[in-house]
Motif scaffolding. Sequence first.
Motif: not given
Length: 100
Positions: A12-13, A27-31, A36-37
């Motif tokens: 997040a940071l 959330l979408g970018d991490l996925s 990463a879900h």
Amino acid sequence: MDCQGQLSRDFALAHWLPGATHGKELLGDLSKLFNAHLSPGTVYPALHELEAENVLEMHKLVRTKEYSTENDGVARERIEDAMRQHLAVGLFLYGSLQHI
């Protein structure tokens, strides 16, 4: 805090340093970037903690909340600290492969 929660805070940071965005985008970018879900129940508490610590600033919009860094210096220090911690874990895991 568990490992998944810490990763949520770290990502997040790092995600917010360039500008403002919202949790659903994170959330979408991490996925997409890391496969990463993470659940909203993991990510949003991390955002709220960072806001309470005055690292992120929340802006209420019509249908969502947008976050941006409140203190770039503190955010940078936290990312550097997280980077060192993750590097240490990576080196430890890499070293353990020598014993397999």
